[in-house]
Write an enzyme that holds these catalytic residues in place. Structure first.
Site: not given
Length: 344
Positions: A179, A224
């Site tokens: 992420e 992500k």
């Protein structure tokens, strides 16, 4: 090992399903509970998360996995069942947040730039989390835009940490969610969608170089990322169609087709905005990855408000959660629209 990781990663991005981010730190969930006048205690946090995990159709039909906080992966429901088993019964894969937060980056503009910490002792923690049932993990890196930031030092340090984390996860039989978040709620009015594209592309390219150098199997990760979007302080906001087009352009420029899926963070967008943008991205079509959601607040805000900390409101909270989960499921298939949103 790679085959098993690949199966888990593919399950997390099953078409029409997404990931519930329920990994708020104690400080973050306290702020959310403060907003509804509920004290944040072990019991209230457990009751709230149990309400979500037992949301029947909302979990079974629309949620592939749940990212948990350290406290939650160890907690039991009121009836003594572990929350991990409650989630598994709903067909969701348990995951775990393993970073220890973004800290000021030494040698940079430390009032703004951060590097995410948590690598020390991570191998041992991952082994324990695997025993507790976790099959995927999350590590969030934070990049802030100003006139002269991010610095190369910040992008490089965070990309390197993400890659080291991802390699340790795969060694432990755990799928890493990678992420790298370019914040949309930063302080800079010059955070246009074009500037966001430039920084997001640079960041993602750097992350994938570091993953390659760390010999991370891309077939066994989930990315992500943020959407390419104007910052909240920018006077010129982009249209949802622009967000979708530039986000897809950025992903195609940076993300290998061997990655099974993209699970977007909502990053400060409103509930409906996050849903609409996801649907428009999927409507573009011909994408080499499954594209879905990994939302926290954008999945939970309505449920939290409807629940309000009261036992008698559990069903109302679950209905609100199920509605948002269903809307995002439709968006992950490119089938969301305003009529369906209002019909509920």
């Amino acid at each position: 090992m790679t085959e098993e990781l690949s199966k888990i990663a593919e399950a997390l991005v099953t078409p029409g399903k997404g990931i519930l981010a329920a990994d708020e730190s104690s400080g973050t969930i306290k702020k959310r509970f403060d907003s509804i006048g509920v004290a944040s205690t072990d019991d209230t946090r457990r009751d709230y998360r149990e309400m979500l995990f037992r949301a029947g159709e909302g979990m079974k039909n629309y949620v592939s996995g749940v990212i948990l906080y350290d406290e939650t992966i160890r907690q039991k429901a009121k009836d003594g069942t572990t929350l991990v088993d409650v989630m598994k019964a709903a067909g969701s894969i348990p995951g775990i947040k393993v970073d220890t937060g973004a800290k000021p980056l030494a040698g940079s503009n430390a009032t703004i730039e951060t590097v995410t910490e948590g690598l020390d002792g991570l191998r041992e923690r991952l082994a324990e989390y695997h025993k507790l049932g976790a099959r995927f993990a999350k590590w969030r890196a934070v990049i802030t835009i100003t006139d002269d930031l991010p610095s190369w030092n910040c992008v490089k340090a965070n990309a390197h940490a993400l890659a080291r984390y991802a390699a340790l996860c795969q060694e432990a039989g755990i799928v890493p969610i990678v992420e790298p978040e370019v914040l949309m709620d930063g302080p800079h009015a010059g955070h246009t969608i074009e500037r966001c594209y430039e920084v997001t592309e640079w960041t993602q390219r750097t992350v994938f170089r570091e993953l390659y150098d760390a010999r991370v199997a891309l077939e066994g990760i989930v990315l992500k990322p943020n959407m390419v979007i104007a910052g909240q302080k920018c006077p010129k906001q982009a249209s949802p169609q622009q967000v979708a087009e530039l986000t897809v352009k950025c992903l195609k420029a940076t993300t290998p087709a061997s990655v099974p899926g993209i699970a977007f963070l909502s990053g400060g967008q409103s509930d409906e905005q996050a849903t609409e943008n996801l649907s428009l991205i999927n409507q573009i079509g011909n994408l080499p990855w499954n594209v879905t959601f990994s939302y926290g607040r954008a999945l939970q805000a309505a449920a939290l408000k409807a629940w309000g900390g009261k036992t008698e409101n559990v069903a109302a909270g679950q209905r609100a959660f199920t509605h948002r989960a269903r809307m995002n499921s439709l968006a992950a298939l490119g089938k969301w629209n305003q009529q369906l949103e209002k019909a509920a």
